[in-house]
Motif scaffolding. Sequence first.
Motif, short mmCIF file in Angstrom:
data_model
loop_
_atom_site.label_atom_id
_atom_site.label_comp_id
_atom_site.label_asym_id
_atom_site.label_seq_id
_atom_site.Cartn_x
_atom_site.Cartn_y
_atom_site.Cartn_z
N PHE A 1 -11.76 10.90 0.27
CA PHE A 1 -10.20 10.23 0.95
C PHE A 1 -10.36 10.28 2.42
O PHE A 1 -11.13 11.11 3.20
N SER A 2 -9.62 9.30 2.76
CA SER A 2 -9.48 9.11 4.21
C SER A 2 -8.80 10.33 4.98
O SER A 2 -7.75 10.92 4.02
N ASN A 3 -8.67 10.44 6.10
CA ASN A 3 -8.04 11.51 6.75
C ASN A 3 -6.49 11.18 6.37
O ASN A 3 -5.66 12.36 6.36
N GLU A 4 -5.98 10.20 6.57
CA GLU A 4 -4.42 9.68 6.13
C GLU A 4 -4.28 9.95 4.68
O GLU A 4 -3.00 10.75 4.36
N SER A 5 -5.08 9.90 3.88
CA SER A 5 -4.88 10.15 2.35
C SER A 5 -4.79 11.67 2.31
O SER A 5 -3.96 12.43 1.51
N LYS A 6 -5.82 12.48 2.83
CA LYS A 6 -5.89 14.08 3.05
C LYS A 6 -4.40 14.40 3.21
O LYS A 6 -4.08 15.61 2.89
N LYS A 7 -3.83 13.98 4.35
CA LYS A 7 -2.48 14.68 4.92
C LYS A 7 -1.38 14.34 3.90
O LYS A 7 -0.56 15.09 3.86
N LYS B 1 -14.39 1.32 -1.15
CA LYS B 1 -13.99 2.64 -1.88
C LYS B 1 -12.68 3.37 -1.26
O LYS B 1 -11.77 3.76 -1.87
N GLU B 2 -12.82 3.27 0.10
CA GLU B 2 -11.67 3.87 0.83
C GLU B 2 -10.45 3.26 0.57
O GLU B 2 -9.29 3.83 0.40
N PHE B 3 -10.28 2.05 0.68
CA PHE B 3 -9.26 1.32 0.32
C PHE B 3 -8.67 1.56 -1.08
O PHE B 3 -7.44 1.70 -1.28
N GLN B 4 -9.47 1.65 -1.92
CA GLN B 4 -9.02 1.85 -3.58
C GLN B 4 -8.47 3.42 -3.46
O GLN B 4 -7.33 3.46 -4.06
N THR B 5 -9.00 4.42 -2.77
CA THR B 5 -8.38 5.90 -2.81
C THR B 5 -7.25 5.79 -1.99
O THR B 5 -6.42 6.61 -2.42
N ASP B 6 -7.30 5.11 -1.08
CA ASP B 6 -5.82 5.04 -0.28
C ASP B 6 -4.94 4.55 -1.13
O ASP B 6 -3.90 5.12 -1.01
N CYS B 7 -5.20 3.69 -1.84
CA CYS B 7 -3.92 2.82 -2.69
C CYS B 7 -3.70 3.93 -3.80
O CYS B 7 -2.31 3.97 -4.23
N LEU B 8 -4.67 4.66 -4.59
CA LEU B 8 -4.27 5.67 -5.48
C LEU B 8 -3.47 6.78 -4.85
O LEU B 8 -2.59 6.98 -5.62
N ILE B 9 -3.68 7.17 -3.79
CA ILE B 9 -2.99 8.34 -3.23
C ILE B 9 -1.39 7.92 -2.93
O ILE B 9 -0.63 8.66 -3.21
N PHE B 10 -1.56 6.69 -2.24
CA PHE B 10 -0.25 6.01 -2.05
C PHE B 10 0.69 5.86 -3.42
O PHE B 10 1.81 6.25 -3.27
N ASN C 1 -7.50 2.31 -10.85
CA ASN C 1 -7.74 1.95 -9.32
C ASN C 1 -7.08 0.58 -9.13
O ASN C 1 -6.35 0.38 -8.33
N GLU C 2 -7.21 -0.29 -10.06
CA GLU C 2 -6.78 -1.89 -9.80
C GLU C 2 -5.11 -1.73 -9.87
O GLU C 2 -4.56 -2.43 -9.30
N ILE C 3 -4.54 -1.15 -10.63
CA ILE C 3 -2.94 -0.86 -10.84
C ILE C 3 -2.43 -0.32 -9.49
O ILE C 3 -1.64 -0.50 -8.97
N SER C 4 -3.09 0.78 -9.22
CA SER C 4 -2.79 1.57 -7.73
C SER C 4 -2.59 0.53 -6.45
O SER C 4 -2.09 0.46 -5.76
#
Length: 814
Positions: A728-734, A653-662, A619-622
């Motif tokens: 995941f946010s809608n943006e990450s889902k897309k 947590k949403e910021f963290q998962t957004d970064c993971l997907i990115f 998570n932190e690396i992402s």
Amino acid sequence: MKYYNIREEELKLKVAKDYFNEFDNTKILGNIDFCVAIKYEKQNNLFENNVDNWHNTLLWAEAKKGTQDIYKSLAQLILTIGKAKTFEKILPPNFLGVFDFEKIAFIEWNRIATIFYINDFNWNVTSSDQKTKEFKLVLSKIDEVLKDSYFVFNFENDDKDLKEFIKSNFKQGIENSSTIKINKNNFMIIYNKWLKYIKPTISIDWNQAKKSGIIEGDFYLADILSLDNKSIKEKLFVLLKNNHYELDRKIDESGLFNLKTASFNDNQKAHNLFWNKYERPPREEYWNYIVERRDLLVPQDVRERKGSFFTPQIWVELSQKYLTDALGENWQDEYYIWDCASGTGNLLNGLTNKYNIWASTLDQQDVDVMRDRIKNGANLLEKHIFQFDFLNDDFTKLPTNLQNIIKDKNERKKLIIYINPPYAEATTASTVTATGKNKAGVSTNNKSNITYKEKIGTATNELFAIFMARIYDEIPDCQIAQFSTMKFVNGSNFIKFKQFFKAKYLNGFIVPANSFDNVKGDFPIGFTIWDTSKKDIIKDIVCDVYDKKGNFIGLKKFYGELPQSINKWFVKFQDKSTKEIIGLLSNYPPDFQNQNKVFIQIEEMARSGAIRIDANNLNEISIYFSVRHSIEATWLNDRDQFLYPNDGWISDKEFQTDCLIFTLFHSQNRISSKEGTNHWIPFTEQEVDAKEKFESNFMSKFINGKIKIEIKKDLFSDETDENIKLIFSNESKKVLKSGLEIWKYYHSKDNINVNSSLYDIREYFQGRNEKTDKMNSKSNDKIYSNLMTNLKDNLKILAKKIEPKIYEYGFLLP
């Protein structure tokens, strides 16, 4: 229309017959559609059967069927010429042209020549592809430089005017009766040819000549500023005297003496044949310009060592406006001015009070140029121009009147050190990556470096910083008005420098670095004014921002006091004891200029300090990876520093998962199954309809909360300790959805590697360039291309969502 509904090839033949029949239209010049040249009689000479005997071309043109936009047709022609670098091999024509069924347009070459020297430009794109960023950039440049200042004729309505235009502007005759005029637009192109044909015939030790300050360009200046093979301009460093050259110094192993001659090793045959094509000397109105731009003739290795760059007149004028704003309208009468790195003195153009101006430079040649310019109107005093090595010489070598100003405390406050100091670093990009050596002669070989090494630390790697240090220390309380990079304000290597250099910032501006000749790269060069009599610590400074054309576009803040860097933050998440790593993250300095050096891969890296990635720090690396890549690097933010954040990100947590997907789907994630087990597949076998089981399901388990990161265990086993499934946010889902479509399309193919990463999939569809060993940027598979475009678009949307959080959590300052 006169030529309605015919083929393009027929159009070219008819235009040639109807309007250019008295010229040679048979030349085929690479991929240029249409070429008009002067007819000439074939002769046996040095240039026979060589493309260089085509110096008599008058028109290069693009032909189009139907009716076309002139600018777009011209953009295609420019890209065609630039890709082949035709203008470097053959002297350019008087005109470029474009024509279609309806009209023909002529554009003077010298109006668009600067487009061919755009920095960092990819000329290898398809010239007819109007969707590329390169085509669009050329189109914008055409609009910028032409502004409809071209000649256009309708074949049907302007037939008589067109023929008259050609008669007046296309000189007819044979080769021997037409010589090429030298001007400020083509003297560099001719110089490149001169280097190829004439330089090898001159008997001289070029390395020894360079050490003594004589360059190839000095011989070229002697040639072009000559009549009947005799140089006619005084105070050149080399003079042409019929069949030999005379130098203003003797060059041999024992040192410098009064005079030395250099002859030709071929009895001057190549020299005479070469110059038969050109009209020498050029018009006198060009002499000063050509001599002043001697800097363009300086070899690249010498330019890099000295770090000197010619200041464009647009920025000279703007800097003097800012001096007026900072010091008052009468500053030229109330202050003394010393340019201690003056080169040929162009920074002093426009100044009015010559009695208050001094100019010094490292090279005696530049002193001679400035003194020669006085005869042609330069507003300087000959006695105030002198040779002085600012980083080595003692101030006792200065003119007495300037010494007196420096010694007097009150007068010193009225002294402005007005400079564009040399910009060079002791290190190069290859040095940073441990693959190269320091530049010879830069920074480390001067007296001031030794003097100030202890006081300003690693800032001594920069020549301009050493200039600043000596000025500040040995000319206390003066005013400094300088061009430089902005590293000394926000650079990580300038912490010690800012403890030493304390001054009050008055005002300043920044411009794109590549608006300066011979400067490459997208970063800001600033002009800043400092009052060293007021000992302020450099904190936040605000500069006006101008684009290349001198248009004001906003403000930019530079931070002198910064928190710790982001690299101090993310290294604490590395557990070097773990053996269960899924990849490595490269570790480079925390600013935008190093953005493309931040990547993830499996294979060990040559550069030490790579961060090991496992389940406990993914998570932190992402977050680190996304922070470094979500915002595009530009010339404005190039030196901005990424910082140690506040704790706000921990609960987001949403910021963290957004970064993971990115991170999973970004192009700088270079994970490849060719280097080892790929743990980065974010989908299950069922989701992509895989033909076999994956070697690792780590990432899909991680996403679905099936890996407990608190417990140390075999992360890649089939154990499924339940954890919380990521939301995941809608943006990450897309992004996930568009990525899944690419994986599914890949797995629909035969004979594929089921363990492929996104990097492997891209390579499968795009292929690699065998010569450069780099992945191609495009694919011929339209379905894949559309899927990848969709992924990139969704990734950009996700990056925009992440961006404000980067500032909110303090990774960057606004």
